[in-house]
Scaffold this active site. Sequence first.
Site, PDB file in Angstrom:
ATOM      1  N   THR A 113       0.809  -1.219   0.000  1.00  0.00           N
ATOM      2  CA  THR A 113       0.000   0.000   0.000  1.00  0.00           C
ATOM      3  C   THR A 113       0.843   1.270   0.000  1.00  0.00           C
ATOM      4  O   THR A 113       0.321   2.365   0.184  1.00  0.00           O
ATOM      5  CB  THR A 113      -0.943   0.015   1.220  1.00  0.00           C
ATOM      6  OG1 THR A 113      -0.173  -0.128   2.434  1.00  0.00           O
ATOM      7  CG2 THR A 113      -1.950  -1.129   1.137  1.00  0.00           C
ATOM      8  N   TYR A 142       3.204   5.228   5.631  1.00  0.00           N
ATOM      9  CA  TYR A 142       2.468   5.340   4.366  1.00  0.00           C
ATOM     10  C   TYR A 142       1.321   6.337   4.477  1.00  0.00           C
ATOM     11  O   TYR A 142       0.841   6.846   3.465  1.00  0.00           O
ATOM     12  CB  TYR A 142       1.913   3.979   3.929  1.00  0.00           C
ATOM     13  CG  TYR A 142       2.946   2.911   3.670  1.00  0.00           C
ATOM     14  CD1 TYR A 142       4.314   3.223   3.561  1.00  0.00           C
ATOM     15  CD2 TYR A 142       2.573   1.575   3.532  1.00  0.00           C
ATOM     16  CE1 TYR A 142       5.256   2.232   3.340  1.00  0.00           C
ATOM     17  CE2 TYR A 142       3.513   0.587   3.294  1.00  0.00           C
ATOM     18  CZ  TYR A 142       4.852   0.913   3.204  1.00  0.00           C
ATOM     19  OH  TYR A 142       5.777  -0.071   2.977  1.00  0.00           O
ATOM     20  N   LYS A 171       4.036  -1.657  10.152  1.00  0.00           N
ATOM     21  CA  LYS A 171       5.427  -1.448  10.550  1.00  0.00           C
ATOM     22  C   LYS A 171       5.578  -0.267  11.504  1.00  0.00           C
ATOM     23  O   LYS A 171       4.853   0.729  11.405  1.00  0.00           O
ATOM     24  CB  LYS A 171       6.301  -1.215   9.305  1.00  0.00           C
ATOM     25  CG  LYS A 171       6.130  -2.295   8.239  1.00  0.00           C
ATOM     26  CD  LYS A 171       6.911  -1.957   6.985  1.00  0.00           C
ATOM     27  CE  LYS A 171       6.519  -2.874   5.846  1.00  0.00           C
ATOM     28  NZ  LYS A 171       5.204  -2.500   5.270  1.00  0.00           N
ATOM     29  N   HIS A 202      10.356  -0.947  10.801  1.00  0.00           N
ATOM     30  CA  HIS A 202      10.475  -0.526   9.406  1.00  0.00           C
ATOM     31  C   HIS A 202      11.921  -0.319   8.989  1.00  0.00           C
ATOM     32  O   HIS A 202      12.339  -0.765   7.919  1.00  0.00           O
ATOM     33  CB  HIS A 202       9.672   0.765   9.191  1.00  0.00           C
ATOM     34  CG  HIS A 202       9.206   0.945   7.782  1.00  0.00           C
ATOM     35  ND1 HIS A 202       8.038   1.583   7.468  1.00  0.00           N
ATOM     36  CD2 HIS A 202       9.742   0.550   6.600  1.00  0.00           C
ATOM     37  CE1 HIS A 202       7.859   1.582   6.145  1.00  0.00           C
ATOM     38  NE2 HIS A 202       8.891   0.965   5.607  1.00  0.00           N
TER      39      HIS A 202
END
Length: 224
Positions: A113, A142, A171, A202
């Site tokens: 995503t 994100y 993450k 991450h």
Amino acid sequence: AYKLSDRVKQFTITSERLLILCCLTFVAPALPLLFVEGGYELYCIMGEAVRVTDYRGMTELTSEQMEQLKIAKDTDQQQRRQHHAAAAYTFVDDQPTARLSSGHTIPLVGLGTWKSAPGQVGAAVKAAIRAGYRHIDCATIYGNEAEVGNALAELFAEGVVTREDLFITTKLWNADHGDPEGACKRSLTSLKLEYLDLYLMHWPVAGNTGPELKPSINETWAGM
């Protein structure tokens, strides 16, 4: 032979060797063939996915196969597919998976995503899951976990899948190494979930300045 009912169109083409894939525009865009002894039968459940199985050489089912067939017909998954599968989508079974050290299974094909634009990522998630994807990869950075969560909630409410059908990854971002538990709970809230299947660090950096990593990788792992 031709039989028409409200939801099923069935054709029998008597042939011993010829396997035909037909496209009948007045029935549906594409109709899968199903072989049976002495001929071929063509089934189309309108707007729903149908598994194609080859039964060549079989004269009758064993008792074990009959039991397996009964179980398959009675499962909630089959019922969900019959009533909620969107038209023109095909479910993918037997996806490649790997077993994690925890003993859990992770689907090896997933939808990422990252860089999905606002207003588009939710539609992408819904289309992917309807098409058979079962692994959705997310991350705090994100910036779209909330939209992903709304899409998941819609799919659960419609009965397309259950939470247990999916594998959700997200993450921990660099700036949250000092509070991984709090960051995880915020992600869960955004995703409208009660648990994650995989929570990753991450990047192995904490975003701080100076010669030392603070908190250390070990401290972050302990917090996770």
